[in-house]
Motif scaffolding. Structure first.
Motif, mmCIF file in Angstrom:
data_model
loop_
_atom_site.group_PDB
_atom_site.id
_atom_site.type_symbol
_atom_site.label_atom_id
_atom_site.label_comp_id
_atom_site.label_asym_id
_atom_site.label_seq_id
_atom_site.Cartn_x
_atom_site.Cartn_y
_atom_site.Cartn_z
ATOM 1 N N HIS A 48 0.850 -1.195 0.000
ATOM 2 C CA HIS A 48 0.000 0.000 0.000
ATOM 3 C C HIS A 48 0.882 1.240 0.000
ATOM 4 N N GLY A 49 0.638 2.102 -0.955
ATOM 5 C CA GLY A 49 1.403 3.336 -1.041
ATOM 6 C C GLY A 49 2.742 3.193 -1.725
ATOM 7 N N SER A 50 3.034 1.997 -2.227
ATOM 8 C CA SER A 50 4.323 1.780 -2.871
ATOM 9 C C SER A 50 4.323 2.322 -4.293
ATOM 10 N N LYS A 51 5.511 2.369 -4.880
ATOM 11 C CA LYS A 51 5.655 2.887 -6.234
ATOM 12 C C LYS A 51 5.080 1.937 -7.279
ATOM 13 N N GLN A 52 4.713 0.731 -6.848
ATOM 14 C CA GLN A 52 4.128 -0.224 -7.787
ATOM 15 C C GLN A 52 2.874 0.330 -8.457
ATOM 16 N N TRP A 53 2.193 1.240 -7.765
ATOM 17 C CA TRP A 53 0.926 1.740 -8.285
ATOM 18 C C TRP A 53 1.105 2.965 -9.188
ATOM 19 N N GLU A 54 2.315 3.447 -9.326
ATOM 20 C CA GLU A 54 2.553 4.612 -10.188
ATOM 21 C C GLU A 54 2.121 4.298 -11.618
ATOM 22 N N GLY A 55 1.363 5.200 -12.197
ATOM 23 C CA GLY A 55 0.868 5.010 -13.557
ATOM 24 C C GLY A 55 -0.453 4.274 -13.630
ATOM 25 N N THR A 56 -0.982 3.839 -12.475
ATOM 26 C CA THR A 56 -2.287 3.180 -12.459
ATOM 27 C C THR A 56 -3.360 4.167 -12.013
ATOM 28 N N ARG A 57 -4.578 3.855 -12.347
ATOM 29 C CA ARG A 57 -5.690 4.744 -12.015
ATOM 30 C C ARG A 57 -5.902 4.826 -10.507
ATOM 31 N N ARG A 58 -5.787 3.675 -9.829
ATOM 32 C CA ARG A 58 -5.971 3.626 -8.378
ATOM 33 C C ARG A 58 -5.443 2.298 -7.859
ATOM 34 N N PRO A 59 -4.989 2.258 -6.627
ATOM 35 C CA PRO A 59 -4.614 0.961 -6.042
ATOM 36 C C PRO A 59 -5.861 0.110 -5.830
ATOM 37 N N TYR A 60 -5.796 -1.152 -6.204
ATOM 38 C CA TYR A 60 -6.931 -2.036 -5.956
ATOM 39 C C TYR A 60 -6.725 -2.862 -4.701
ATOM 40 N N TRP A 61 -5.563 -2.726 -4.066
ATOM 41 C CA TRP A 61 -5.300 -3.487 -2.847
ATOM 42 C C TRP A 61 -4.585 -2.599 -1.830
ATOM 43 N N THR A 62 -5.181 -2.457 -0.619
ATOM 44 C CA THR A 62 -4.569 -1.593 0.393
ATOM 45 C C THR A 62 -4.490 -2.259 1.762
ATOM 46 N N ILE A 63 -4.859 -3.533 1.864
ATOM 47 C CA ILE A 63 -4.891 -4.194 3.164
ATOM 48 C C ILE A 63 -3.762 -5.220 3.270
ATOM 49 N N ASP A 64 -3.590 -5.767 4.473
ATOM 50 C CA ASP A 64 -2.381 -6.546 4.761
ATOM 51 C C ASP A 64 -2.503 -8.047 4.500
ATOM 52 N N VAL A 65 -3.723 -8.588 4.531
ATOM 53 C CA VAL A 65 -3.895 -10.036 4.459
ATOM 54 C C VAL A 65 -4.883 -10.414 3.366
ATOM 55 N N TYR A 66 -4.512 -11.382 2.553
ATOM 56 C CA TYR A 66 -5.398 -11.963 1.547
ATOM 57 C C TYR A 66 -6.050 -13.198 2.145
ATOM 58 N N ARG A 67 -7.378 -13.290 2.033
ATOM 59 C CA ARG A 67 -8.102 -14.450 2.552
ATOM 60 C C ARG A 67 -8.448 -15.372 1.381
ATOM 61 N N LEU A 68 -7.728 -16.473 1.298
ATOM 62 C CA LEU A 68 -7.858 -17.402 0.179
ATOM 63 C C LEU A 68 -8.977 -18.404 0.452
ATOM 64 N N PRO A 69 -9.975 -18.478 -0.439
ATOM 65 C CA PRO A 69 -11.090 -19.395 -0.231
ATOM 66 C C PRO A 69 -10.904 -20.726 -0.973
ATOM 67 N N VAL A 70 -11.247 -21.810 -0.301
ATOM 68 C CA VAL A 70 -11.321 -23.125 -0.927
ATOM 69 C C VAL A 70 -12.726 -23.661 -0.655
ATOM 70 N N ASN A 71 -13.460 -23.961 -1.720
ATOM 71 C CA ASN A 71 -14.865 -24.361 -1.597
ATOM 72 C C ASN A 71 -15.082 -25.788 -2.071
ATOM 73 N N THR A 72 -15.770 -26.539 -1.259
ATOM 74 C CA THR A 72 -16.146 -27.903 -1.616
ATOM 75 C C THR A 72 -17.647 -28.062 -1.353
ATOM 76 N N PHE A 73 -18.242 -29.031 -2.019
ATOM 77 C CA PHE A 73 -19.670 -29.263 -1.804
ATOM 78 C C PHE A 73 -19.935 -29.750 -0.373
ATOM 79 N N VAL A 74 -21.027 -29.266 0.194
ATOM 80 C CA VAL A 74 -21.444 -29.712 1.515
ATOM 81 C C VAL A 74 -21.734 -31.220 1.456
ATOM 82 N N LYS A 75 -21.174 -31.944 2.379
ATOM 83 C CA LYS A 75 -21.366 -33.409 2.389
ATOM 84 C C LYS A 75 -22.608 -33.772 3.199
#
Length: 397
Positions: free
Chosen positions: A370-397
């Motif tokens: 967040h706030g890094s130079k990686q976003w230079e030249g982009t319209r807006r940062p799409y990520w500003t938070i610290d943790v990504y919550r990765l989902p894994v979905n399976t059918f209810v048994k």
């Protein structure tokens, strides 16, 4: 008389905000019979809502000591009377953002739950074709790569109508607001980033670890039938290939990405099947053909949460094997922690309703993103938070 009425309205707004700030529940109950829980004092230099005022006056939580019962009751009363959970003050903070900053966890959790209730209701109204004056705001996907259901931007109802008019005229200042406009737009591949015509980052290489982990969680062994929707820079498809799938389906709608797939030899790989077009057009045909897949991943761009919900509730349930796994790039509302937490819960509720169990894995994003130079030249940062919550979905048994 008009001036007098205006003065009365300003006075009532001041009294409501003052009562909220003092956590004076009895007085607030009386005042809300006459006025709105969303008033602002137009004479104040830092105009704010009663909800913001109530939370700000809690102060910073210290030594584990949080807001008292009077503050909690004040927030509850305001929410019960229609206070907007994601309203912005002049500092661009929602009430939840403010509670998080102050360390007021109980209040923050209340704001998340209020957001979940509001968004579920809003989505249900959309599904029923309702809206208009009953809806304070709508959500439009903003980000990249799919922006998947991932990057979102709040716009007002009037702005949304203006966007729709612009789409109909095939003119958009921001092509990420409409998937078909995005697919007509010109993309730019640059080192470590894919940009759309409006300078939105469609995908960035900082997501590589996340994409690799998605592939690991979805494909536990070799020889499985896998589908990815949304190729972009090819990060996740490259990761999928390392797991030796028997079939690797790729659905991609953008002509320039098709060209890149050809240049990089994806069409020539023996186990890869490229489907050119939008998933909305391709998946019904795969269902008709009786295709069954062991793993499905979704990461499109310029599509909102409604598209993601349609994807898993209408098509994943028909295409996924009974013991298969489904994942998607979870970037919904990732420009604000409170919005991210709200949509993580909303998606889990909707997935369960569609017949899925969801497991979450927390992954720290690169520090300083967040706030890094990686976003230079982009319209807006799409990520500003610290943790990504990765989902894994399976059918209810």
């Amino acid at each position: 008389m008009a001036d007098q009425a205006s003065e009365e309205e300003v006075l009532l707004a001041k009294r409501i905000i003052s009562a909220a700030e003092r956590h004076d529940v009895p007085a607030l109950k009386v005042l809300l019979k006459e006025g709105s829980a969303n008033v602002q004092d137009p004479t104040a230099t830092a105009a704010t809502s009663p909800l913001h005022a109530a939370i700000l006056s809690c102060g910073e939580a210290k030594d584990g000591k949080e807001a008292g019962d009077d503050a909690v009751q004040t927030v509850e009363l305001l929410l019960q009377n229609g206070a907007i959970w994601n309203d912005l003050n002049r500092e661009d903070e929602t009430p939840g953002c403010m509670a998080l900053r102050l360390g007021q966890k109980k209040i923050y959790d209340m704001m998340v739950e209020a957001g979940v209730r509001a968004e579920l209701l809003f989505n249900k109204m959309q599904a029923l074709g309702l809206g208009g004056d009953d809806v304070e705001e709508v959500e439009v996907d903003e980000e990249p790569e799919e922006q998947p259901a991932a990057k979102k931007q709040k716009v007002s109802e009037d702005e949304a109508q203006a966007v729709q008019g612009a789409v109909e005229e095939q003119v958009l200042d921001d092509v990420s607001l409409d998937n078909k406009a995005y697919l007509r737009s010109q993309l730019r591949y640059k080192p470590g980033i894919l940009l759309d015509e409006s300078d939105n980052a469609v995908m960035m290489d900082w997501e590589t670890e996340i994409m690799q982990r998605h592939a690991q969680t979805l494909i536990p062994r070799a020889g499985l039938k896998v589908m990815n929707v949304g190729h972009g820079m090819g990060i996740v498809d490259t990761a999928i290939q390392t797991h030796d799938p028997a079939e690797h389906h790729i659905i991609e709608g953008h002509p320039q990405v098709h060209q890149r797939l050809r240049e990089q030899g994806w069409y020539d790989k023996p186990n890869v099947i490229i489907h050119e077009g939008r998933w909305q057009d391709i998946l019904p045909k795969l269902v008709e053909q009786g295709v069954v897949l062991d793993a499905i991943y979704y990461d499109t761009f310029a599509e909102d949460y409604a598209a993601l919900k349609e994807f898993f509730s209408e098509y994943v349930i028909q295409l996924l094997a009974s013991d298969g796994k489904f994942g998607w790039y979870n970037g919904l509302g990732a420009d604000r922690q409170v919005c991210y937490d709200v949509y993580t819960k909303v998606s889990e509720i909707d997935l369960h309703e569609a017949g899925f169990d969801t497991q979450w894995e927390d992954i720290k994003v690169p520090s300083g993103l967040h706030g890094s130079k990686q976003w230079e030249g982009t319209r807006r940062p799409y990520w500003t938070i610290d943790v990504y919550r990765l989902p894994v979905n399976t059918f209810v048994k």
